[in-house]
Enzyme design. Sequence first.
Site, PDB file in Angstrom:
ATOM      1  CB  THR A  67      -1.028  -0.052   1.163  1.00  0.00           C
ATOM      2  OG1 THR A  67      -1.956   1.027   0.999  1.00  0.00           O
ATOM      3  CG2 THR A  67      -0.371   0.035   2.524  1.00  0.00           C
ATOM      4  CE  LYS A  71      -2.410   0.298  -3.179  1.00  0.00           C
ATOM      5  NZ  LYS A  71      -3.828   0.522  -3.478  1.00  0.00           N
ATOM      6  CG  ASP A 107      -6.919  -1.682  -4.788  1.00  0.00           C
ATOM      7  OD1 ASP A 107      -7.288  -2.184  -3.712  1.00  0.00           O
ATOM      8  OD2 ASP A 107      -5.892  -1.000  -4.892  1.00  0.00           O
ATOM      9  N   GLY A 132     -12.855  12.070  -9.524  1.00  0.00           N
ATOM     10  CA  GLY A 132     -11.482  11.829  -9.098  1.00  0.00           C
ATOM     11  C   GLY A 132     -10.666  11.145 -10.174  1.00  0.00           C
ATOM     12  N   GLY A 134      -7.152  10.061  -9.201  1.00  0.00           N
ATOM     13  CA  GLY A 134      -5.928   9.692  -8.487  1.00  0.00           C
ATOM     14  C   GLY A 134      -5.644   8.205  -8.625  1.00  0.00           C
TER      15      GLY A 134
HETATM   16  P1  NAP Z   1      -5.019  10.241  -4.482  1.00  0.00           P
HETATM   17  O1  NAP Z   1      -4.259   9.437  -5.479  1.00  0.00           O
HETATM   18  O2  NAP Z   1      -4.315  11.201  -3.605  1.00  0.00           O
HETATM   19  O3  NAP Z   1      -6.174  11.035  -5.302  1.00  0.00           O
HETATM   20  C1  NAP Z   1      -6.957  12.005  -4.652  1.00  0.00           C
HETATM   21  C2  NAP Z   1      -8.082  12.469  -5.576  1.00  0.00           C
HETATM   22  O4  NAP Z   1      -8.924  13.349  -4.822  1.00  0.00           O
HETATM   23  C3  NAP Z   1      -7.607  13.282  -6.789  1.00  0.00           C
HETATM   24  O5  NAP Z   1      -8.482  13.068  -7.863  1.00  0.00           O
HETATM   25  C4  NAP Z   1      -7.721  14.717  -6.270  1.00  0.00           C
HETATM   26  O6  NAP Z   1      -7.889  15.679  -7.282  1.00  0.00           O
HETATM   27  C5  NAP Z   1      -8.990  14.627  -5.469  1.00  0.00           C
HETATM   28  N1  NAP Z   1      -9.087  15.676  -4.449  1.00  0.00           N
HETATM   29  C6  NAP Z   1      -8.339  15.801  -3.328  1.00  0.00           C
HETATM   30  N2  NAP Z   1      -8.722  16.891  -2.630  1.00  0.00           N
HETATM   31  C7  NAP Z   1      -9.745  17.466  -3.338  1.00  0.00           C
HETATM   32  C8  NAP Z   1     -10.574  18.615  -3.142  1.00  0.00           C
HETATM   33  N3  NAP Z   1     -10.423  19.388  -2.065  1.00  0.00           N
HETATM   34  N4  NAP Z   1     -11.540  18.880  -4.058  1.00  0.00           N
HETATM   35  C9  NAP Z   1     -11.702  18.082  -5.137  1.00  0.00           C
HETATM   36  N5  NAP Z   1     -10.944  16.980  -5.388  1.00  0.00           N
HETATM   37  C10 NAP Z   1      -9.978  16.682  -4.494  1.00  0.00           C
HETATM   38  O7  NAP Z   1      -5.828   9.288  -3.482  1.00  0.00           O
HETATM   39  P2  NAP Z   1      -6.304   7.761  -3.742  1.00  0.00           P
HETATM   40  O8  NAP Z   1      -5.229   6.832  -3.320  1.00  0.00           O
HETATM   41  O9  NAP Z   1      -6.834   7.688  -5.116  1.00  0.00           O
HETATM   42  O10 NAP Z   1      -7.491   7.617  -2.669  1.00  0.00           O
HETATM   43  C11 NAP Z   1      -8.714   8.294  -2.842  1.00  0.00           C
HETATM   44  C12 NAP Z   1      -9.720   7.829  -1.807  1.00  0.00           C
HETATM   45  O11 NAP Z   1     -10.061   6.481  -2.059  1.00  0.00           O
HETATM   46  C13 NAP Z   1      -9.235   7.881  -0.367  1.00  0.00           C
HETATM   47  O12 NAP Z   1     -10.287   8.380   0.436  1.00  0.00           O
HETATM   48  C14 NAP Z   1      -8.969   6.426  -0.013  1.00  0.00           C
HETATM   49  O13 NAP Z   1      -9.177   6.146   1.357  1.00  0.00           O
HETATM   50  C15 NAP Z   1     -10.025   5.734  -0.854  1.00  0.00           C
HETATM   51  N6  NAP Z   1      -9.671   4.341  -1.184  1.00  0.00           N
HETATM   52  C16 NAP Z   1     -10.525   3.346  -0.797  1.00  0.00           C
HETATM   53  C17 NAP Z   1     -10.223   2.028  -1.099  1.00  0.00           C
HETATM   54  C18 NAP Z   1     -11.148   0.939  -0.661  1.00  0.00           C
HETATM   55  O14 NAP Z   1     -10.752  -0.246  -0.677  1.00  0.00           O
HETATM   56  N7  NAP Z   1     -12.365   1.244  -0.289  1.00  0.00           N
HETATM   57  C19 NAP Z   1      -9.056   1.709  -1.807  1.00  0.00           C
HETATM   58  C20 NAP Z   1      -8.217   2.755  -2.209  1.00  0.00           C
HETATM   59  C21 NAP Z   1      -8.528   4.075  -1.886  1.00  0.00           C
HETATM   60  P3  NAP Z   1      -6.613  16.441  -7.949  1.00  0.00           P
HETATM   61  O15 NAP Z   1      -6.109  15.534  -9.034  1.00  0.00           O
HETATM   62  O16 NAP Z   1      -7.195  17.710  -8.461  1.00  0.00           O
HETATM   63  O17 NAP Z   1      -5.605  16.645  -6.846  1.00  0.00           O
END
Ligand code: NAP
Length: 288
Positions: A67, A71, A107, A132, A134
């Site tokens: 994680t 990754k 995932d 999103g 990310g």
């Molecule tokens: P990441 O790579 O940091 O991506 C973050 C995303 O959120 C980007 O698209 C970013 O947009 C957007 N963002 C952040 N702050 C924002 C704001 N204030 N307004 C609008 N957009 C915003 O994070 P990630 O690893 O993809 O994780 C994202 C979420 O998924 C987390 O909450 C994580 O806990 C969850 N998740 C859950 C699982 C599960 O098994 N359920 C697995 C993985 C992740 P920009 O590109 O504009 O910065």
Amino acid sequence: MKGAADTKKVYLLAHPAGHSVSPAMHNAAFERLGIDAHYQALDVPADRLAATVESLRSAAVLGANVTVPHKLAVMPLLDSLSDAARSVGAVNTIVNRDGELHGDNTDAAGFTRALVDDAGVSLRGKKAVMLGAGGAARAVAYALLTAGVARLDVYNRTRERAEQLAGMFAHIGTIDPLLDDNLHDTVRGADLLVNTTTVGMGHVRNDLQEGDGASPLPLHSLPQRGFVCDIIYRPRKTKLLKDAEAQGLATQNGLAMLVYQGAESFRRWTGRDAPIEVMMEAADRGLG
Ligand code: NAP
């Protein structure tokens, strides 16, 4: 006679190792199925990653989860990669195949199983919108397109990242970046809305149970009839999900995805179907 030395090992490679519920989830599953194995989170700083991965080749190790922040960095250290890992561009699961390390990404499969098996959502031919672009968004986009959605529109605060992500997966299905002007109408008409942004998430410094109280979409822009999924699991109910439920929409949070990605990893390490209920209960308890 069997002793602790015979117990197989599975590790979580993370930095920091922090608040993961995966050890509780997997150890409960091993116990339920009578598998002599133990799952342990390891705090692995970047300069220890290569040596730690090398140690996974031992016959005592079934594999590992990977994680944040490893990754991507782990990929060149492995002997082979699954199609999912290659397409998503990230590895969250390593399987030790007699000393050969195989990288996979569960995932995407976890996300699909959560929606299909747990929530009963059918994806084929549906119009989906993803918020999103990310790391998690990549797995969700791959999952939705390979499950046969008719189209996937991607909206992101930073538009260039939505364009980049759409470009990555255009060979699998219809995926387009969504512009501000079209956001409202497209979401209103969607069959499925998935939030993969961090908006609404809890942080250690505020209340993990309440989240930040923010929604990535205003109330009037929610789907009229569609299903709403937020992959955030801390808090269990984000503002987006509360708003959607208040509008009478069916919803799912990220707990099921978390459990099913774990179940998919479990099956790859052990060859056994994971006891979903046991893992769900352990994960739920672990979240507090
Ligand atoms: P990441 O790579 O940091 O991506 C973050 C995303 O959120 C980007 O698209 C970013 O947009 C957007 N963002 C952040 N702050 C924002 C704001 N204030 N307004 C609008 N957009 C915003 O994070 P990630 O690893 O993809 O994780 C994202 C979420 O998924 C987390 O909450 C994580 O806990 C969850 N998740 C859950 C699982 C599960 O098994 N359920 C697995 C993985 C992740 P920009 O590109 O504009 O910065």
